[in-house]
Motif scaffolding. Structure first.
Motif, PDB file in Angstrom:
ATOM      1  N   GLU A 168      -6.226  -3.532   6.096  1.00  0.00           N
ATOM      2  CA  GLU A 168      -6.528  -2.539   7.126  1.00  0.00           C
ATOM      3  C   GLU A 168      -7.767  -1.736   6.746  1.00  0.00           C
ATOM      4  N   ASP A 169      -7.869  -1.366   5.475  1.00  0.00           N
ATOM      5  CA  ASP A 169      -8.986  -0.570   4.971  1.00  0.00           C
ATOM      6  C   ASP A 169      -8.898  -0.568   3.450  1.00  0.00           C
ATOM      7  N   PHE A 170      -9.946  -0.087   2.809  1.00  0.00           N
ATOM      8  CA  PHE A 170      -9.915   0.103   1.365  1.00  0.00           C
ATOM      9  C   PHE A 170      -9.192   1.410   1.051  1.00  0.00           C
ATOM     10  N   ILE A 171      -8.440   1.421  -0.042  1.00  0.00           N
ATOM     11  CA  ILE A 171      -7.828   2.655  -0.528  1.00  0.00           C
ATOM     12  C   ILE A 171      -8.722   3.223  -1.621  1.00  0.00           C
ATOM     13  N   GLU A 172      -9.183   4.442  -1.430  1.00  0.00           N
ATOM     14  CA  GLU A 172     -10.019   5.091  -2.429  1.00  0.00           C
ATOM     15  C   GLU A 172      -9.193   5.939  -3.395  1.00  0.00           C
ATOM     16  N   LYS A 173      -8.066   6.474  -2.883  1.00  0.00           N
ATOM     17  CA  LYS A 173      -7.229   7.331  -3.731  1.00  0.00           C
ATOM     18  C   LYS A 173      -5.795   7.285  -3.225  1.00  0.00           C
ATOM     19  N   PHE A 174      -4.855   7.308  -4.151  1.00  0.00           N
ATOM     20  CA  PHE A 174      -3.426   7.212  -3.831  1.00  0.00           C
ATOM     21  C   PHE A 174      -2.718   8.274  -4.669  1.00  0.00           C
ATOM     22  N   VAL A 175      -2.181   9.308  -4.006  1.00  0.00           N
ATOM     23  CA  VAL A 175      -1.595  10.447  -4.718  1.00  0.00           C
ATOM     24  C   VAL A 175      -0.138  10.616  -4.307  1.00  0.00           C
ATOM     25  N   VAL A 176       0.743  10.727  -5.301  1.00  0.00           N
ATOM     26  CA  VAL A 176       2.161  10.973  -5.052  1.00  0.00           C
ATOM     27  C   VAL A 176       2.567  12.243  -5.798  1.00  0.00           C
ATOM     28  N   ASP A 177       3.162  13.184  -5.073  1.00  0.00           N
ATOM     29  CA  ASP A 177       3.727  14.395  -5.672  1.00  0.00           C
ATOM     30  C   ASP A 177       5.234  14.354  -5.519  1.00  0.00           C
TER      31      ASP A 177
END
Length: 386
Positions: A168-177
Motif C-alpha cells: 500500500e505504501d512504505f512504512i517510515e516509522k512504526f511506534v507502539v505505546d
C-alpha cells in the motif's frame, strides 16, 4: 523476517553460472520485468479471459517506465486508457539494478525462449542481444530485497516488480505505546532511517531501560517486510458478548507513519481481538532479534496471544504433573486464573487433591472443546498467594 547483506557484496558468490550467460552477456542496457497476476481478472474485448499484469522497464540511462497490461495465455496488450508512467533515477543506480537483476536471475532462474510466462524478465545488452529469465522464486529473500530497493528508488511501493509483493505504501516509522493501570509503560519504535529497533521499558517508580538494535545501512529495513494495510484491515474487533477484562489487560496504541499516505493509528486492549493478523509474528521476530534477558508485555506471547472470554465460551486450563509429562486439562469458571497461578485439582479415581501450576489457558465454544465436557474434571479452587 530476514535481513540480508547488500546484494552487490554477494555478487561474486553468485557469479558461478550454470552457463556462460554472465561472461558472454556483457553490460546490460535494459531490463523488462513482467509480472502477470492470474488471480486478478481484467475485462477487455480484445483479450478473452484477460487478467491484469504490470510491465516495468529499467534502462541504463536511468529512464524507467511502468505499463499496466491485460493478458491471457496467447497475448499481452497495454490497457486502454491507462497511460505509461515515466520515472527517472540516477544512471549509476539503474546500472546497479541491471547488474543485480542479471546476477540474481541467472543464479535463481532459467534462461528460456518462453515469452508467454506469467512472470519473466528480459534483459538486453549493448549489442541488442536479449535473454529472458523465468522460473525464479518470488519468495527468495535476495529477490525480495532487490524488488524493495527498486520500489524505494522509484518511490512506488505498489509496484509488482520481481516478486509481486507490492505494498500500500512504505512504512517510515512504526511506534507502539503500551501502558497498564499502575502507570507501567513500554514503547517500541521501528524506523527506516536510521534502520533501528528501539525498545524501552519504564519501570514503576524506577528507571527506564532502553535497548536499541541498528542494522548496517546496506541491510534491508525490517519495515520493508511489512505492508501497512495488513495492520489496518485485519483487526477482528471485540465481540459484543465478550466479558469485561476487569483491568487485567494493558492498553496499547500503534501509529504507522507512511511515506505518501497519511499516518494510520489503531489501539485498544492488548489482546488478540484488538491486534492485527501480523502482530504475533512481528513481536516474536523482534524478541528474537533483541535477544535480551528480560522483556515486558509487548514482546511476550503470553500477552499478545491472550483474549478475553465470551459469554458462550468455557474455560480450559492446562497443568502438568511432571515437568516433561503430558498436559492435562481441567474446567473452571474462575476467569482470574492465569498461567503461572497455582490451583487445587482432583486427581485419580478417588479425586485426591493436588496443588499444580497452570501452564496454559484456553477459551472454547461448547461445540469446539478438545475433550467432551462430561469427561473433564473441574478445578477445585485457585490458591491465592500468601
Amino acid at each position: 523476517f530476514l535481513y540480508l547483506p547488500n546484494l552487490l557484496s554477494e555478487a561474486n558468490a553468485m557469479e558461478t553460472p550454470r552457463n556462460n550467460v554472465l561472461q558472454n552477456f556483457g553490460q546490460a542496457q535494459k531490463a523488462v520485468i513482467w509480472f502477470g497476476n492470474p488471480y486478478m481478472p481484467w475485462h477487455d474485448s480484445q483479450v478473452p479471459g484477460g487478467k491484469w499484469g504490470q510491465e516495468l522497464t529499467i534502462n541504463a540511462d536511468g529512464t524507467c517506465t511502468v505499463q499496466p497490461m491485460v493478458f491471457n495465455d496467447y497475448q499481452r496488450l497495454s490497457i486502454a486508457g491507462q497511460p505509461t508512467e515515466h520515472f527517472q533515477i540516477a544512471p549509476a543506480q539503474a546500472e546497479s539494478f541491471l547488474r543485480q537483476i542479471l546476477v540474481l536471475l541467472n543464479y535463481f532462474g532459467n534462461c528460456t525462449d518462453d515469452t508467454n510466462a506469467t512472470i519473466s524478465t528480459t534483459i538486453q545488452n549493448v549489442n541488442g542481444n536479449f535473454w529472458t529469465f523465468t522460473g525464479y522464486p518470488t519468495d527468495e529473500p535476495a529477490i525480495s530485497q532487490l524488488a524493495m530497493e527498486i520500489r524505494d528508488s522509484l518511490n512506488r511501493a505498489d509496484l509488482m516488480v520481481l516478486d509481486g509483493n507490492g505494498r500500500e505504501d512504505f512504512i517510515e516509522k512504526f511506534v507502539v505505546d503500551y501502558e497498564e493501570q499502575d502507570n507501567y509503560h513500554e514503547q517500541l519504535v521501528l524506523t527506516r532511517v536510521p534502520n533501528t529497533v528501539t525498545y524501552c521499558r519504564r519501570l514503576i517508580d524506577g528507571p527506564a531501560i532502553t535497548t536499541t538494535f541498528q542494522w548496517p545501512e546496506s541491510e534491508m529495513p525490517l519495515l520493508d517486510s511489512l505492508n501497512p494495510v495488513d495492520f489496518t484491515t485485519t483487526i477482528p474487533g471485540v465481540p459484543a458478548n465478550a466479558t469485561d477484562d476487569n483491568g487485567q489487560l494493558g492498553h496499547f496504541t500503534c501509529t504507522i507513519t507512511r511515506r505518501i499516505l497519511p499516518s494510520a493509528s489503531f489501539g485498544g486492549d492488548y489482546e488478540r481481538y484488538c491486534l492485527p493478523a501480523p502482530w504475533a509474528n512481528l513481536m516474536h521476530s523482534i524478541e528474537e532479534l533483541l535477544d535480551i534477558p528480560t522483556t515486558g508485555a509487548l514482546l511476550s506471547s503470553s500477552y499478545y496471544t491472550r483474549k478475553r472470554r465470551c459469554l458462550d465460551e468455557v474455560i480450559y486450563i492446562g497443568v502438568k504433573f511432571f515437568e516433561d509429562g503430558r498436559e492435562y486439562n481441567y474446567l473452571t469458571d474462575d476467569d482470574s486464573i492465569q498461567p503461572g497461578d497455582h490451583v487445587l485439582v482432583p486427581v485419580g479415581g478417588d479425586d485426591s487433591e493436588q496443588e499444580l501450576t497452570v501452564i496454559s489457558k484456553h477459551y472454547y465454544k461448547r461445540g469446539e472443546v478438545p475433550y467432551p465436557l462430561d469427561k473433564v474434571k473441574r478445578v477445585i479452587r485457585k490458591i491465592d498467594e500468601e
